[in-house]
Design a protein around this motif. Sequence first.
Motif, short mmCIF file in Angstrom:
data_model
loop_
_atom_site.label_atom_id
_atom_site.label_comp_id
_atom_site.label_asym_id
_atom_site.label_seq_id
_atom_site.Cartn_x
_atom_site.Cartn_y
_atom_site.Cartn_z
N UNK A 176 13.58 17.64 13.44
CA UNK A 176 12.33 16.93 13.73
C UNK A 176 11.15 17.62 13.06
N UNK A 177 11.12 18.92 13.09
CA UNK A 177 10.04 19.66 12.42
C UNK A 177 9.97 19.30 10.93
N UNK A 178 11.14 19.20 10.32
CA UNK A 178 11.19 18.89 8.89
C UNK A 178 10.66 17.51 8.57
N UNK A 179 10.51 16.68 9.59
CA UNK A 179 10.03 15.31 9.41
C UNK A 179 8.59 15.13 9.90
N UNK A 180 7.80 16.18 9.88
CA UNK A 180 6.42 16.07 10.39
C UNK A 180 5.53 15.26 9.45
N UNK A 181 5.54 15.59 8.17
CA UNK A 181 4.72 14.88 7.18
C UNK A 181 5.59 13.90 6.41
N UNK A 182 5.06 12.72 6.15
CA UNK A 182 5.87 11.65 5.54
C UNK A 182 5.07 10.87 4.51
N UNK A 183 5.71 10.56 3.38
CA UNK A 183 5.19 9.56 2.44
C UNK A 183 6.03 8.30 2.59
N UNK A 184 5.39 7.14 2.52
CA UNK A 184 6.11 5.88 2.44
C UNK A 184 5.26 4.88 1.68
N UNK A 185 5.87 3.75 1.32
CA UNK A 185 5.18 2.74 0.55
C UNK A 185 5.61 1.36 1.04
N UNK A 186 4.64 0.53 1.36
CA UNK A 186 4.93 -0.82 1.84
C UNK A 186 4.90 -1.80 0.66
N UNK A 187 5.77 -2.80 0.66
CA UNK A 187 6.65 -3.19 1.76
C UNK A 187 8.10 -2.70 1.64
N UNK A 188 8.45 -2.08 0.53
CA UNK A 188 9.88 -1.84 0.25
C UNK A 188 10.39 -0.45 0.55
N UNK A 189 9.50 0.51 0.72
CA UNK A 189 9.95 1.89 0.86
C UNK A 189 9.44 2.53 2.14
N UNK B 9 0.84 -1.20 0.00
CA UNK B 9 0.00 0.00 0.00
C UNK B 9 0.87 1.24 0.00
N UNK B 10 0.26 2.37 -0.40
CA UNK B 10 0.89 3.68 -0.31
C UNK B 10 0.35 4.35 0.94
N UNK B 11 1.08 5.36 1.45
CA UNK B 11 0.54 6.07 2.60
C UNK B 11 1.17 7.44 2.78
N UNK B 12 0.38 8.32 3.38
CA UNK B 12 0.87 9.57 3.96
C UNK B 12 0.58 9.51 5.45
N UNK B 13 1.53 9.93 6.26
CA UNK B 13 1.24 10.00 7.68
C UNK B 13 1.93 11.20 8.31
N UNK B 14 1.49 11.54 9.51
CA UNK B 14 2.01 12.69 10.25
C UNK B 14 2.64 12.24 11.55
N UNK B 15 3.72 12.90 11.93
CA UNK B 15 4.34 12.69 13.23
C UNK B 15 3.90 13.88 14.10
N UNK B 16 2.85 13.68 14.86
CA UNK B 16 2.18 14.79 15.53
C UNK B 16 3.10 15.60 16.43
N UNK B 17 3.99 14.92 17.15
CA UNK B 17 4.86 15.62 18.11
C UNK B 17 5.94 16.45 17.44
N UNK B 18 6.16 16.24 16.15
CA UNK B 18 7.21 16.99 15.46
C UNK B 18 6.77 18.39 15.05
N UNK B 19 5.46 18.61 14.96
CA UNK B 19 4.96 19.87 14.43
C UNK B 19 5.47 21.10 15.16
#
Length: 226
Positions: free
Chosen positions: A129-142, A112-122
Amino acid sequence: MNLTMKVYLIFGCLFFSWCSILAQTKVIELTGNKELLPVNVNIAEVDYEKKKSVKVTAIKGNETALVKINDVDFTNGIIELDLAGKRQEDSHPMNRGFVGVAFRITDDNVKFEQFYLRAANGRADDQVQRNHTAQYSSYPDYHFDVLRKESPEKYEAYVDMVPGEWTHVKIEVEGGKAKLYVHGNSQPTLIVNDLKLGANARGAIGLWVGGGTDAHFANLKVTQRE
């Protein structure tokens, strides 16, 4: 063709275009929905910060943790919802409160594809850490660490958010491209022009949560585009 007929024709076209758009948009009730399939998570229906919501927590020891919405087969379109995430009190202090949306989930839940947020980084004091608040990733390889190593900064971005507070998210997907919008902003927070599963992938939508996080989801709306 006289003026009256032209007016009727214009309004008729607008009406049918409007109806077509409505036919493709589906509001999905999360509470009381029997099509929600927990995958390595616990779920509960709760009132949270003035919204009826589904609370989702990951079961420890599982890499994939999400609530799969079985009655949606998604390829292209728009996913909108409100979400909130915060670190569980007994989790590791470095837990960031991971909460997001998975899409194009395969039947076996492996890809699957996904977007997620790291709430505490905002609003972290550390700019990295702030620069890593929003993230794209893709399972299983990325997963995020693979993408961060191969292409630093390309698949992550900053966005202001507060742990535990409702955050409105919109994801636009078209072929091999996707955009993440946060807080109703007209400009995307994060743009991905090379979705790792390819332009023709399709599958279910899921409410995704990371380990050690209390996540809440509400007001899901999906607009399909072929």
